[in-house]
Design a protein around this motif. Structure first.
Motif, PDB file in Angstrom:
ATOM      1  N   LEU A  21      27.779  43.052  38.074  1.00 51.74           N
ATOM      2  CA  LEU A  21      28.389  42.353  39.204  1.00 51.74           C
ATOM      3  C   LEU A  21      27.669  41.033  39.470  1.00 51.74           C
ATOM      4  CD1 LEU A  21      30.718  42.924  41.136  1.00 51.74           C
ATOM      5  CD2 LEU A  21      29.115  44.083  42.634  1.00 51.74           C
ATOM      6  N   GLY A  22      26.344  41.039  39.362  1.00 50.11           N
ATOM      7  CA  GLY A  22      25.579  39.809  39.518  1.00 50.11           C
ATOM      8  C   GLY A  22      25.966  38.774  38.478  1.00 50.11           C
ATOM      9  N   GLY A  23      26.222  39.221  37.260  1.00 50.35           N
ATOM     10  CA  GLY A  23      26.687  38.314  36.223  1.00 50.35           C
ATOM     11  C   GLY A  23      28.027  37.695  36.574  1.00 50.35           C
ATOM     12  N   ALA A  24      28.916  38.501  37.125  1.00 50.08           N
ATOM     13  CA  ALA A  24      30.224  37.979  37.542  1.00 50.08           C
ATOM     14  C   ALA A  24      30.065  36.936  38.638  1.00 50.08           C
ATOM     15  CB  ALA A  24      31.119  39.130  38.020  1.00 50.08           C
ATOM     16  N   TYR A  25      29.192  37.210  39.607  1.00 52.56           N
ATOM     17  CA  TYR A  25      28.955  36.234  40.676  1.00 52.56           C
ATOM     18  C   TYR A  25      28.287  34.970  40.139  1.00 52.56           C
ATOM     19  CZ  TYR A  25      30.245  39.747  44.134  1.00 52.56           C
ATOM     20  OH  TYR A  25      30.925  40.662  44.873  1.00 52.56           O
ATOM     21  N   HIS A  32      30.963  28.113  38.061  1.00 54.64           N
ATOM     22  CA  HIS A  32      32.252  27.704  38.642  1.00 54.64           C
ATOM     23  C   HIS A  32      33.473  28.157  37.839  1.00 54.64           C
ATOM     24  CE1 HIS A  32      29.963  25.511  41.562  1.00 54.64           C
ATOM     25  NE2 HIS A  32      29.312  24.891  40.590  1.00 54.64           N
ATOM     26  N   TYR A  33      33.436  29.391  37.340  1.00 54.37           N
ATOM     27  CA  TYR A  33      34.609  30.009  36.723  1.00 54.37           C
ATOM     28  C   TYR A  33      35.279  30.866  37.795  1.00 54.37           C
ATOM     29  CZ  TYR A  33      32.996  28.692  32.069  1.00 54.37           C
ATOM     30  OH  TYR A  33      32.608  27.993  30.961  1.00 54.37           O
ATOM     31  N   ALA A  34      36.446  30.445  38.233  1.00 54.22           N
ATOM     32  CA  ALA A  34      37.143  31.170  39.291  1.00 54.22           C
ATOM     33  C   ALA A  34      37.730  32.467  38.731  1.00 54.22           C
ATOM     34  CB  ALA A  34      38.246  30.300  39.879  1.00 54.22           C
ATOM     35  N   PRO A  35      37.541  33.590  39.418  1.00 55.98           N
ATOM     36  CA  PRO A  35      38.078  34.864  38.943  1.00 55.98           C
ATOM     37  C   PRO A  35      39.561  35.016  39.282  1.00 55.98           C
ATOM     38  CG  PRO A  35      36.804  35.195  40.933  1.00 55.98           C
ATOM     39  CD  PRO A  35      36.688  33.741  40.583  1.00 55.98           C
ATOM     40  N   CYS A  36      40.241  35.803  38.472  1.00 52.20           N
ATOM     41  CA  CYS A  36      41.643  36.120  38.746  1.00 52.20           C
ATOM     42  C   CYS A  36      41.708  37.405  39.577  1.00 52.20           C
ATOM     43  CB  CYS A  36      42.418  36.278  37.436  1.00 52.20           C
ATOM     44  SG  CYS A  36      42.004  37.779  36.517  1.00 52.20           S
ATOM     45  N   ALA A  37      42.905  37.821  39.913  1.00 52.89           N
ATOM     46  CA  ALA A  37      43.087  39.024  40.739  1.00 52.89           C
ATOM     47  C   ALA A  37      42.543  40.272  40.035  1.00 52.89           C
ATOM     48  CB  ALA A  37      44.562  39.206  41.069  1.00 52.89           C
ATOM     49  N   LEU A  38      42.738  40.383  38.728  1.00 53.12           N
ATOM     50  CA  LEU A  38      42.246  41.551  38.005  1.00 53.12           C
ATOM     51  C   LEU A  38      40.724  41.544  37.899  1.00 53.12           C
ATOM     52  CD1 LEU A  38      44.905  41.872  35.145  1.00 53.12           C
ATOM     53  CD2 LEU A  38      44.807  43.062  37.341  1.00 53.12           C
ATOM     54  N   CYS A  39      40.127  40.356  37.869  1.00 49.16           N
ATOM     55  CA  CYS A  39      38.661  40.257  37.872  1.00 49.16           C
ATOM     56  C   CYS A  39      38.100  40.832  39.173  1.00 49.16           C
ATOM     57  CB  CYS A  39      38.222  38.802  37.712  1.00 49.16           C
ATOM     58  SG  CYS A  39      38.645  38.053  36.132  1.00 49.16           S
ATOM     59  N   GLY A  86      38.400  51.252  30.928  1.00 49.39           N
ATOM     60  CA  GLY A  86      39.844  51.239  30.709  1.00 49.39           C
ATOM     61  C   GLY A  86      40.523  50.072  31.389  1.00 49.39           C
ATOM     62  N   PHE A  87      40.154  49.815  32.622  1.00 51.06           N
ATOM     63  CA  PHE A  87      40.768  48.721  33.378  1.00 51.06           C
ATOM     64  C   PHE A  87      40.404  47.374  32.760  1.00 51.06           C
ATOM     65  CE2 PHE A  87      41.474  45.730  36.781  1.00 51.06           C
ATOM     66  CZ  PHE A  87      42.632  46.201  37.387  1.00 51.06           C
ATOM     67  N   ALA A  88      39.128  47.197  32.418  1.00 49.80           N
ATOM     68  CA  ALA A  88      38.692  45.937  31.812  1.00 49.80           C
ATOM     69  C   ALA A  88      39.315  45.756  30.431  1.00 49.80           C
ATOM     70  CB  ALA A  88      37.170  45.886  31.734  1.00 49.80           C
ATOM     71  N   GLY A  89      39.452  46.851  29.687  1.00 50.57           N
ATOM     72  CA  GLY A  89      40.114  46.775  28.387  1.00 50.57           C
ATOM     73  C   GLY A  89      41.576  46.392  28.520  1.00 50.57           C
ATOM     74  N   TRP A  90      42.234  46.926  29.525  1.00 57.43           N
ATOM     75  CA  TRP A  90      43.626  46.557  29.808  1.00 57.43           C
ATOM     76  C   TRP A  90      43.711  45.068  30.142  1.00 57.43           C
ATOM     77  CZ3 TRP A  90      45.749  45.799  34.992  1.00 57.43           C
ATOM     78  CH2 TRP A  90      47.131  45.608  34.999  1.00 57.43           C
ATOM     79  N   HIS A  91      42.779  44.596  30.978  1.00 59.65           N
ATOM     80  CA  HIS A  91      42.763  43.183  31.349  1.00 59.65           C
ATOM     81  C   HIS A  91      42.500  42.314  30.120  1.00 59.65           C
ATOM     82  CE1 HIS A  91      40.822  39.745  33.908  1.00 59.65           C
ATOM     83  NE2 HIS A  91      41.990  39.397  33.407  1.00 59.65           N
ATOM     84  N   ALA A  92      41.541  42.714  29.280  1.00 56.22           N
ATOM     85  CA  ALA A  92      41.255  41.947  28.063  1.00 56.22           C
ATOM     86  C   ALA A  92      42.489  41.907  27.160  1.00 56.22           C
ATOM     87  CB  ALA A  92      40.068  42.553  27.328  1.00 56.22           C
ATOM     88  N   GLY A  93      43.199  43.009  27.060  1.00 54.37           N
ATOM     89  CA  GLY A  93      44.422  43.038  26.260  1.00 54.37           C
ATOM     90  C   GLY A  93      45.473  42.081  26.786  1.00 54.37           C
ATOM     91  N   ILE A 142      35.230  37.064  22.529  1.00 47.70           N
ATOM     92  CA  ILE A 142      35.345  38.163  23.503  1.00 47.70           C
ATOM     93  C   ILE A 142      35.262  37.569  24.900  1.00 47.70           C
ATOM     94  CG2 ILE A 142      34.369  40.345  24.310  1.00 47.70           C
ATOM     95  CD1 ILE A 142      33.162  40.701  21.508  1.00 47.70           C
ATOM     96  N   SER A 143      36.225  37.921  25.745  1.00 47.63           N
ATOM     97  CA  SER A 143      36.266  37.404  27.116  1.00 47.63           C
ATOM     98  C   SER A 143      35.325  38.200  28.009  1.00 47.63           C
ATOM     99  CB  SER A 143      37.691  37.506  27.659  1.00 47.63           C
ATOM    100  OG  SER A 143      38.055  38.868  27.829  1.00 47.63           O
ATOM    101  N   MET A 144      35.174  37.723  29.250  1.00 45.77           N
ATOM    102  CA  MET A 144      34.348  38.454  30.215  1.00 45.77           C
ATOM    103  C   MET A 144      34.902  39.858  30.437  1.00 45.77           C
ATOM    104  SD  MET A 144      33.065  35.770  33.103  1.00 45.77           S
ATOM    105  CE  MET A 144      34.345  34.538  33.092  1.00 45.77           C
ATOM    106  N   ALA A 145      36.224  39.985  30.504  1.00 44.34           N
ATOM    107  CA  ALA A 145      36.828  41.312  30.664  1.00 44.34           C
ATOM    108  C   ALA A 145      36.508  42.182  29.450  1.00 44.34           C
ATOM    109  CB  ALA A 145      38.337  41.184  30.863  1.00 44.34           C
ATOM    110  N   GLY A 146      36.514  41.577  28.268  1.00 45.42           N
ATOM    111  CA  GLY A 146      36.173  42.327  27.062  1.00 45.42           C
ATOM    112  C   GLY A 146      34.736  42.817  27.079  1.00 45.42           C
TER     113      GLY A 146
END
Length: 167
Positions: A21-25, A32-39, A86-93, A142-146
């Protein structure tokens, strides 16, 4: 292979989720990478791991009689990590174009935008529109979701192994 004690693993799991979570913040507020709703949804899952890990870890620390149920706490945090994977894999897909995402946050969606929202966005006063099907950042393809999916899957597997070894 040395595994941590089952009654301590939930605290380590909470720490692992806090670091993720700290990495995401860090990516949001420093790079300055804005997160999407799934993030944001993925962040809520890690917050659940932190909550479950802290509660079960603290209870087992201060009530030693409950330590025999440590394997159940490992299964709990492992299940939440599996949900995260599973959720992050779905988002990466969705980001890789393997399947379509929700219409509310992808290029294929048809969302209604009011004129005041559009004016605020054009004048710089609104939040940026971040689409869920476009990876904001990648490393080695590989994306952040990946990466979240990979880390969460590894932590889910480790949680299950610790529970299995201690059950």
């Amino acid at each position: 292979m040395m595994f941590p004690a089952a009654h301590r693993w939930p605290l380590f799991a909470a720490l692992a989720s806090a670091l993720i979570l700290g990495g995401a913040y860090f990516f949001q507020y420093v790079l300055h990478y804005a997160p999407c709703a799934l993030c944001y949804d993925q962040r809520h899952i890690h917050q659940a791991v932190i909550g479950a890990g802290l509660v079960t870890g603290v209870v087992m620390h201060f009530a030693p009689g409950t330590r025999r149920f440590g394997w159940i706490a490992c299964l709990l945090v492992g299940g939440i990590f599996a949900w995260s994977a599973g959720f992050a894999g779905w988002h990466a897909g969705i980001e890789y174009g393997w399947w379509e995402g929700p219409a509310t946050c992808t290029n294929t969606g048809s969302t209604e935008v009011s004129m005041s929202d559009l004016n605020a966005l054009l004048s710089g006063g609104g939040d940026p529109i971040v689409l869920c099907d476009e990876a904001a950042w990648t490393l080695f393809g590989i994306s952040m979701a990946g990466y979240n999916a990979l880390m969460s899957a590894g932590l889910a597997l480790l949680s299950g192994l610790i529970a299995w070894r201690r059950a």
